[in-house]
Scaffold this active site. Structure first.
Site, PDB file in Angstrom:
ATOM      1  N   LYS B  74       0.857  -1.191   0.000  1.00 57.45           N
ATOM      2  CA  LYS B  74       0.000   0.000   0.000  1.00 57.45           C
ATOM      3  C   LYS B  74       0.893   1.241   0.000  1.00 57.45           C
ATOM      4  O   LYS B  74       1.945   1.235   0.675  1.00 57.45           O
ATOM      5  CB  LYS B  74      -0.843  -0.074   1.275  1.00 57.45           C
ATOM      6  CG  LYS B  74      -1.924   0.956   1.472  1.00 57.45           C
ATOM      7  CD  LYS B  74      -2.696   0.596   2.746  1.00 57.45           C
ATOM      8  CE  LYS B  74      -3.885   1.507   2.988  1.00 57.45           C
ATOM      9  NZ  LYS B  74      -4.689   1.057   4.152  1.00 57.45           N
ATOM     10  N   SER B 150      -9.441   0.653   3.087  1.00 62.54           N
ATOM     11  CA  SER B 150      -8.636   1.568   2.298  1.00 62.54           C
ATOM     12  C   SER B 150      -7.503   0.888   1.526  1.00 62.54           C
ATOM     13  O   SER B 150      -6.907   1.523   0.660  1.00 62.54           O
ATOM     14  CB  SER B 150      -8.046   2.653   3.199  1.00 62.54           C
ATOM     15  OG  SER B 150      -7.150   2.101   4.137  1.00 62.54           O
ATOM     16  N   SER B 174      -9.512  -1.741   7.151  1.00 60.33           N
ATOM     17  CA  SER B 174      -8.911  -1.479   5.836  1.00 60.33           C
ATOM     18  C   SER B 174      -8.154  -2.658   5.245  1.00 60.33           C
ATOM     19  O   SER B 174      -7.773  -2.617   4.075  1.00 60.33           O
ATOM     20  CB  SER B 174      -7.994  -0.256   5.915  1.00 60.33           C
ATOM     21  OG  SER B 174      -8.771   0.912   5.995  1.00 60.33           O
TER      22      SER B 174
END
Lengths: 38, 444
Positions: B74, B150, B174
């Site tokens: 990420k 996310s 997330s």
């Protein structure tokens, strides 16, 4: 910082949600004191 | 091909790390324009690393249990020499990171190879990965749908088979939400277990980092690489399981309920356990997130609020202006809730709940009707992950894919430090065919 009407509305809506959540959490009777002992 | 098979082949000299990395880079070049999972790719770094691993194998040195396994991270993880974006534009002027994040170092120390960074909700504040700056990440099972967030870019990349592993973070769900919507495995570790050094912060009281994978064995291998104290357990040990009822049994669409039914049936989870204050736990996590996120960004918001993603900005501003009393109420409630959840673990080892109330909504979709009520999707996607967050306990999210349907996920929740038990249960369920990643139609 200037806020247009749309952003003001978003801010108010978010704050209203947080206020409602805070009230709900505050209504829980916790089994310990919130104030420090004298 | 999964991570453990790649590593076995590379260690045995049956294939080269270079060939594996070249194939991953080729897949990314072909499929990322559709998925928008990666925001940057590092071919030179990955190839150099692969060549070093092949040289080690040729010299008779074992490069480690993840030898030659390509992975993504990420874009909130530090990569030396690169500005850490955290899904934002306002971070563009920050200095480049001096070193790699601890999680990246841990995976690479065991032979894995970072190939790129992935899309996310700005500053990890969201469950949809419809990023205003980088565009939406698409779900590999249906390109018109969200990947969740996310950590949506990481989940989409793994779900599509571009890489077998990815690093992600979970503050309120997330890791679990995008794992569920993309049909893969993910783990939110016990709070405080894995190092967050070099991961852009969001909520100090709740942030965790963890891996995503296409198989339970790969998830165990990745988690084992990240947690130096991890001791895996083999096979089923007669874990006592129960289904979470009450709050967790409301507001689900049939696909999510069917997934929980299937997992509970296989685990023999006949008991239903109700956690009395789950709703307030979600609300407390929401308040803590707003307050800490707002505090973290207050200075940047003063200077450059217009550079923020509109989906993030107004919630951060509201958090920055929130009365301290609301935050303190939430903090006081947190240990009370952790004790409530701990009581449920006195009689059960694994608690089972849906990860999301429904499968992936369409990109741009704002609301969904659940039990006859029109519900906002963005906050609602985390309705079952967020309360668990507050207690800091570990959760493995397992994918359930019915033929012809979109994937949904189920949370296996354990007591603090029980990652090895949860991972063993996930592997057992996968072996019995109840859970497992679906073949992505995009990559097929």
């Amino acid at each position: 910082m200037p806020l247009d009407a749309e952003r003001r509305a978003a801010l108010i809506a978010t704050t209203a949600r947080l206020a409602s959540f805070a009230d709900d959490v505050a209504a829980v009777q916790l089994p310990f004191r919130e104030e420090p002992r004298p | 091909v999964n991570a453990t098979e790649i590593a076995a082949a590379v260690r045995a000299g049956a294939t080269s790390a270079r060939a594996v990395v070249d194939a991953a880079l080729a897949r990314i070049a072909v499929e990322n324009p559709d998925l928008n999972a990666f925001t940057s790719v590092f071919p030179r770094r990955a190839v150099e690393r692969a060549d070093a691993i092949d040289a080690a194998v040729a010299a008779g040195t074992d490069p480690g249990p993840l030898a030659g396994v390509p992975f993504a991270a990420k874009n909130l993880f530090d990569v030396a020499g690169i500005v850490t974006r955290a899904g934002a534009k306002v971070t563009a002027g920050d200095p480049p990171a001096a070193s790699d994040a601890d999680a990246i170092v841990a995976l690479e120390r065991r032979g894995a190879i970072l190939v790129g960074l992935t899309n996310m909700d700005e500053f990890a504040y969201g469950f949809v990965t419809e990023n205003a700056h980088d565009g939406p990440t698409r779900n590999p099972h249906d390109l018109t749908r969200i990947a969740g967030g996310s950590s949506g870019g990481s989940a989409s990349a793994v779900g599509a088979g571009l890489v077998p592993l990815a690093l992600a973070s979970d503050t309120n769900g997330s890791i679990r939400v995008p794992a569920a919507l993309c049909g893969i495995f993910g783990i939110r570790p016990t709070f405080g277990t894995l190092s967050r050094r070099g991961a852009f912060p969001f909520v100090d009281r709740l942030d965790t980092v963890g891996p995503l994978a296409r198989t339970a064995a790969d998830l165990r291998a990745a988690y084992g690489a990240l947690d130096p104290h991890f001791v895996p357990l083999g096979g089923s040990r007669g874990w006592r399981s129960a289904r979470l009822g009450g709050y967790f049994d409301q507001g689900l669409l049939p696909e999510a309920r069917a997934a929980v039914d299937a997992v509970c049936s296989e685990l023999g989870a006949a008991d239903m356990v109700e956690i009395a204050h789950a709703r307030q736990a979600r609300e407390a996590a929401f308040l803590i997130t707003a307050a800490e996120g707002g505090a973290l960004h207050a200075d940047r918001l003063r200077a450059s609020a217009d550079a923020y993603d509109p989906a993030t900005r107004d919630r951060l501003i509201a958090g920055a202006l929130m009365p301290a009393a609301w935050y303190l109420r939430a903090l006081r409630f947190a240990p009370f809730f952790a004790a409530e959840l701990a009581a449920a673990f006195a009689s059960h080892d694994v608690l089972v709940a849906a990860a999301t109330p429904y499968a992936a909504p369409r990109i741009g979709q704002r609301t969904i009707v659940v039990d006859g009520v029109e519900t906002e999707i963005r906050p609602n996607l985390g309705v079952f992950t967020q309360p668990i967050t507050l207690a800091g306990v570990p959760v493995v999210c397992v994918p359930v894919v019915a033929a012809g349907e979109l994937p949904v996920g189920v949370q296996l929740i354990g007591r603090p430090g029980s990652e090895n038990a949860l991972l063993a249960v996930a592997e057992d369920l996968e072996r019995r065919g109840v859970v497992g990643a679906a073949s992505p139609p995009v990559a097929a």
